[in-house]
Design an enzyme around this catalytic site. Structure first.
Site, mmCIF file in Angstrom:
data_model
loop_
_atom_site.group_PDB
_atom_site.id
_atom_site.type_symbol
_atom_site.label_atom_id
_atom_site.label_comp_id
_atom_site.label_asym_id
_atom_site.label_seq_id
_atom_site.Cartn_x
_atom_site.Cartn_y
_atom_site.Cartn_z
ATOM 1 N N CYS A 46 32.810 -2.630 26.713
ATOM 2 C CA CYS A 46 31.899 -3.730 25.910
ATOM 3 C C CYS A 46 31.888 -3.204 24.756
ATOM 4 O O CYS A 46 31.547 -4.215 23.727
ATOM 5 C CB CYS A 46 30.397 -3.651 26.824
ATOM 6 S SG CYS A 46 30.712 -3.861 28.694
HETATM 7 C C1 BEZ Z 1 32.767 -0.960 30.801
HETATM 8 O O1 BEZ Z 1 31.980 -1.520 30.861
HETATM 9 O O2 BEZ Z 1 33.098 -0.193 29.962
HETATM 10 C C2 BEZ Z 1 33.376 -0.406 32.224
HETATM 11 C C3 BEZ Z 1 32.780 -0.844 33.332
HETATM 12 C C4 BEZ Z 1 33.308 -0.768 34.561
HETATM 13 C C5 BEZ Z 1 34.382 0.191 34.735
HETATM 14 C C6 BEZ Z 1 35.047 0.703 33.505
HETATM 15 C C7 BEZ Z 1 34.445 0.326 32.200
#
Ligand code: BEZ
Length: 213
Positions: A46
């Site tokens: 994100c």
């Molecule tokens: C993320 O939001 O970066 C993420 C979420 C779940 C698994 C891997 C990355």
């Protein structure tokens, strides 16, 4: 909440955000909107997505599009995270992140898919036009960052269809030929709309140069 489908009216909501309380319709005004959700604050994928969104500010603005993100965390946490995003992605987050800690918007837009995660939103994207109509949705898993060039490409395609009655073929890129939509059959209308001409590969497959180039 029934699933939102293409052509539905994207529902209005009020929610707090990193830029203060937002009434969605009022905030959107006459713009197109990209509303997109994130699993949580301080997550790696994100962080890169929000940095890219900020970096693409000029591209969104050129198309009359306002981006708005959502994460199911409170405003204070968003603000701390934004500082990290700006630092690590070398950008300035210049759009709101909805603070959907009570999941009001996530539930309204069906962004939590319980068999993927009971608590975190998946990576939903909603492209909404100035009449608040839902024009595109797509859903990625938490572990896959979205392709924001693709989001811009879809917006370009939608705006070409609205403006010029053309559709975009496979793997179309800005500047490539487009196709005349099948409902346009009147030769006089075709001549008027497509002065650069067209090539009928088949009667139903008519290629024409991109009209706004
Ligand atoms: C993320 O939001 O970066 C993420 C979420 C779940 C698994 C891997 C990355």
């Amino acid at each position: 909440m029934a699933t939102l489908r293409l052509g539905d009216t994207a529902p209005n909501f009020s929610q707090d955000s990193s830029e203060g309380p937002i009434d969605f319709y009022e905030w959107a005004g006459n713009s197109w909107v990209v509303l997109f959700s994130h699993p949580a604050d301080f997550t790696p994928v994100c962080t890169t997505e929000l940095g890219k969104t900020a970096a693409l500010a000029t591209e969104f603005a050129k198309r009359g599009v306002k981006p708005i993100a959502l994460s199911v965390d409170p405003v204070g946490k968003h603000k701390e995270w934004i500082a990290d995003i700006n630092e690590t992605q070398n950008t300035t987050v210049n759009f709101p992140i909805l603070a959907d800690a009570d999941r009001k918007v996530s539930d309204l837009y069906d962004m939590i898919h319980p068999n993927a995660s009971a608590t975190a939103t998946v990576r939903s994207v909603f492209i909404i036009d100035p009449k608040h109509l839902l024009r595109t949705t797509f859903t990625y898993p938490a572990s896959t960052g979205r392709n924001f060039d693709e989001i811009l490409r879809v917006i370009d395609s939608l705006q070409l269809t609205d403006g010029y009655k053309v559709a975009t073929p496979v793997n179309w890129k800005d500047g490539d030929d487009v196709v005349i939509i099948p409902s346009i059959q009147d030769p006089a209308e075709i001549a008027e709309r497509f002065p650069k001409g067209f090539k009928a590969v088949k009667p139903y497959l008519r290629l024409t140069p991109q009209p706004n180039k």
